[in-house]
Design a protein around this motif. Structure first.
Motif, PDB file in Angstrom:
ATOM      1  N   PRO A 104       0.802  -1.229   0.000  1.00 46.36           N
ATOM      2  CA  PRO A 104       0.000   0.000   0.000  1.00 46.36           C
ATOM      3  C   PRO A 104       0.838   1.284   0.000  1.00 46.36           C
ATOM      4  O   PRO A 104       0.371   2.316  -0.471  1.00 46.36           O
ATOM      5  CB  PRO A 104      -0.826  -0.098   1.287  1.00 46.36           C
ATOM      6  CG  PRO A 104      -0.821  -1.538   1.642  1.00 46.36           C
ATOM      7  CD  PRO A 104       0.466  -2.102   1.122  1.00 46.36           C
ATOM      8  N   SER A 105       2.056   1.235   0.500  1.00 42.12           N
ATOM      9  CA  SER A 105       2.874   2.451   0.526  1.00 42.12           C
ATOM     10  C   SER A 105       3.248   2.920  -0.884  1.00 42.12           C
ATOM     11  O   SER A 105       3.641   4.070  -1.071  1.00 42.12           O
ATOM     12  CB  SER A 105       4.137   2.253   1.372  1.00 42.12           C
ATOM     13  OG  SER A 105       5.024   1.362   0.745  1.00 42.12           O
TER      14      SER A 105
ATOM     15  N   SER B 184      -4.454   2.561 -10.227  1.00 44.16           N
ATOM     16  CA  SER B 184      -5.700   1.965  -9.780  1.00 44.16           C
ATOM     17  C   SER B 184      -5.393   0.883  -8.750  1.00 44.16           C
ATOM     18  O   SER B 184      -4.251   0.445  -8.613  1.00 44.16           O
ATOM     19  CB  SER B 184      -6.469   1.376 -10.968  1.00 44.16           C
ATOM     20  OG  SER B 184      -5.710   0.366 -11.597  1.00 44.16           O
ATOM     21  N   GLU B 185      -6.445   0.480  -8.048  1.00 47.17           N
ATOM     22  CA  GLU B 185      -6.292  -0.556  -7.023  1.00 47.17           C
ATOM     23  C   GLU B 185      -7.472  -1.497  -7.136  1.00 47.17           C
ATOM     24  O   GLU B 185      -8.612  -1.073  -7.306  1.00 47.17           O
ATOM     25  CB  GLU B 185      -6.261   0.092  -5.637  1.00 47.17           C
ATOM     26  CG  GLU B 185      -5.982  -0.886  -4.515  1.00 47.17           C
ATOM     27  CD  GLU B 185      -7.230  -1.390  -3.808  1.00 47.17           C
ATOM     28  OE1 GLU B 185      -7.196  -2.519  -3.292  1.00 47.17           O
ATOM     29  OE2 GLU B 185      -8.226  -0.662  -3.784  1.00 47.17           O
ATOM     30  N   GLU B 186      -7.170  -2.786  -7.097  1.00 47.40           N
ATOM     31  CA  GLU B 186      -8.225  -3.778  -7.151  1.00 47.40           C
ATOM     32  C   GLU B 186      -7.830  -4.971  -6.297  1.00 47.40           C
ATOM     33  O   GLU B 186      -6.808  -5.612  -6.556  1.00 47.40           O
ATOM     34  CB  GLU B 186      -8.459  -4.220  -8.600  1.00 47.40           C
ATOM     35  CG  GLU B 186      -9.636  -5.171  -8.743  1.00 47.40           C
ATOM     36  CD  GLU B 186      -9.912  -5.527 -10.199  1.00 47.40           C
ATOM     37  OE1 GLU B 186     -10.122  -6.726 -10.454  1.00 47.40           O
ATOM     38  OE2 GLU B 186      -9.885  -4.629 -11.053  1.00 47.40           O
ATOM     39  N   ALA B 187      -8.605  -5.217  -5.261  1.00 46.15           N
ATOM     40  CA  ALA B 187      -8.410  -6.381  -4.387  1.00 46.15           C
ATOM     41  C   ALA B 187      -6.980  -6.470  -3.850  1.00 46.15           C
ATOM     42  O   ALA B 187      -6.373  -7.533  -3.846  1.00 46.15           O
ATOM     43  CB  ALA B 187      -8.786  -7.661  -5.128  1.00 46.15           C
TER      44      ALA B 187
ATOM     45  N   TYR C 134      -2.091  -3.033  -6.717  1.00 43.73           N
ATOM     46  CA  TYR C 134      -2.000  -1.660  -7.204  1.00 43.73           C
ATOM     47  C   TYR C 134      -1.325  -1.651  -8.568  1.00 43.73           C
ATOM     48  O   TYR C 134      -0.278  -2.280  -8.747  1.00 43.73           O
ATOM     49  CB  TYR C 134      -1.196  -0.811  -6.209  1.00 43.73           C
ATOM     50  CG  TYR C 134      -1.782  -0.873  -4.822  1.00 43.73           C
ATOM     51  CD1 TYR C 134      -2.831  -0.031  -4.449  1.00 43.73           C
ATOM     52  CD2 TYR C 134      -1.330  -1.801  -3.897  1.00 43.73           C
ATOM     53  CE1 TYR C 134      -3.401  -0.109  -3.186  1.00 43.73           C
ATOM     54  CE2 TYR C 134      -1.892  -1.891  -2.628  1.00 43.73           C
ATOM     55  CZ  TYR C 134      -2.923  -1.049  -2.283  1.00 43.73           C
ATOM     56  OH  TYR C 134      -3.492  -1.125  -1.048  1.00 43.73           O
ATOM     57  N   LEU C 135      -1.949  -0.966  -9.514  1.00 46.66           N
ATOM     58  CA  LEU C 135      -1.412  -0.866 -10.871  1.00 46.66           C
ATOM     59  C   LEU C 135      -1.052   0.582 -11.163  1.00 46.66           C
ATOM     60  O   LEU C 135      -1.816   1.501 -10.850  1.00 46.66           O
ATOM     61  CB  LEU C 135      -2.435  -1.348 -11.895  1.00 46.66           C
ATOM     62  CG  LEU C 135      -2.903  -2.792 -11.758  1.00 46.66           C
ATOM     63  CD1 LEU C 135      -3.965  -3.102 -12.815  1.00 46.66           C
ATOM     64  CD2 LEU C 135      -1.734  -3.759 -11.890  1.00 46.66           C
ATOM     65  N   TYR C 136       0.089   0.770 -11.793  1.00 46.48           N
ATOM     66  CA  TYR C 136       0.576   2.099 -12.165  1.00 46.48           C
ATOM     67  C   TYR C 136       1.057   2.069 -13.613  1.00 46.48           C
ATOM     68  O   TYR C 136       1.699   1.103 -14.022  1.00 46.48           O
ATOM     69  CB  TYR C 136       1.756   2.523 -11.268  1.00 46.48           C
ATOM     70  CG  TYR C 136       1.430   2.483  -9.806  1.00 46.48           C
ATOM     71  CD1 TYR C 136       0.872   3.582  -9.166  1.00 46.48           C
ATOM     72  CD2 TYR C 136       1.644   1.328  -9.063  1.00 46.48           C
ATOM     73  CE1 TYR C 136       0.540   3.531  -7.829  1.00 46.48           C
ATOM     74  CE2 TYR C 136       1.319   1.278  -7.724  1.00 46.48           C
ATOM     75  CZ  TYR C 136       0.759   2.388  -7.110  1.00 46.48           C
ATOM     76  OH  TYR C 136       0.436   2.322  -5.784  1.00 46.48           O
ATOM     77  N   TRP C 137       0.728   3.103 -14.350  1.00 41.75           N
ATOM     78  CA  TRP C 137       1.186   3.262 -15.729  1.00 41.75           C
ATOM     79  C   TRP C 137       2.046   4.518 -15.762  1.00 41.75           C
ATOM     80  O   TRP C 137       1.557   5.616 -15.477  1.00 41.75           O
ATOM     81  CB  TRP C 137       0.008   3.391 -16.677  1.00 41.75           C
ATOM     82  CG  TRP C 137      -0.795   2.126 -16.766  1.00 41.75           C
ATOM     83  CD1 TRP C 137      -1.780   1.713 -15.907  1.00 41.75           C
ATOM     84  CD2 TRP C 137      -0.663   1.100 -17.744  1.00 41.75           C
ATOM     85  NE1 TRP C 137      -2.265   0.488 -16.308  1.00 41.75           N
ATOM     86  CE2 TRP C 137      -1.607   0.089 -17.439  1.00 41.75           C
ATOM     87  CE3 TRP C 137       0.172   0.937 -18.857  1.00 41.75           C
ATOM     88  CZ2 TRP C 137      -1.738  -1.057 -18.190  1.00 41.75           C
ATOM     89  CZ3 TRP C 137       0.017  -0.219 -19.630  1.00 41.75           C
ATOM     90  CH2 TRP C 137      -0.927  -1.195 -19.292  1.00 41.75           C
ATOM     91  N   ILE C 138       3.305   4.350 -16.109  1.00 46.00           N
ATOM     92  CA  ILE C 138       4.271   5.457 -16.050  1.00 46.00           C
ATOM     93  C   ILE C 138       4.904   5.658 -17.423  1.00 46.00           C
ATOM     94  O   ILE C 138       5.360   4.702 -18.046  1.00 46.00           O
ATOM     95  CB  ILE C 138       5.367   5.156 -15.010  1.00 46.00           C
ATOM     96  CG1 ILE C 138       4.731   4.993 -13.624  1.00 46.00           C
ATOM     97  CG2 ILE C 138       6.438   6.248 -15.017  1.00 46.00           C
ATOM     98  CD1 ILE C 138       5.657   4.383 -12.586  1.00 46.00           C
TER      99      ILE C 138
END
Length: 79
Positions: free
Chosen positions: A43-44, A64-67, A70-74
Motif C-alpha cells: 500500500p505504501s 488503480s487498485e483492485e483487491a 495496485y497498478l501504475y502506468w508510467i
C-alpha cells in the motif's frame, strides 16, 4: 489502460523500499517516452510511486487498485 506497455515491473509481494528501488532500475532501462506498467501489493506504493514520478519528471498516466493489487502506468520522460 489498453495500450501495450514497453515493459512490466512485477513488484508483487515486495515491501518498501524494494518496489521503488526496482522501479528506478527499470525506468533507467526504458527508452525515452517508454511506457511502464507496475504491479505492486504494498500500500505504501500509493504514496511512493507518485512522488517518485514527480521528483524525477516521469508522467504517472494512471493508477488503480483492485483487491489489494495496485497498478501504475508510467511514461518515462523524454531525454
Amino acid at each position: 489502460m489498453s495500450q501495450q506497455p514497453d515493459a512490466i515491473l512485477d513488484a508483487t509481494g515486495l515491501n518498501c523500499p524494494e518496489p521503488v528501488m526496482m522501479l528506478h532500475n527499470k525506468v533507467r532501462d526504458l527508452p525515452a517516452g517508454g511506457l511502464l506498467k507496475v504491479i505492486a501489493t504494498d500500500p505504501s506504493t500509493r504514496r511512493d510511486i507518485p512522488k517518485f514520478c514527480v521528483f524525477l519528471g516521469h508522467e504517472l498516466l494512471d493508477q488503480s487498485e483492485e483487491a489489494g493489487t495496485y497498478l501504475y502506468w508510467i511514461r518515462k520522460k523524454a531525454d
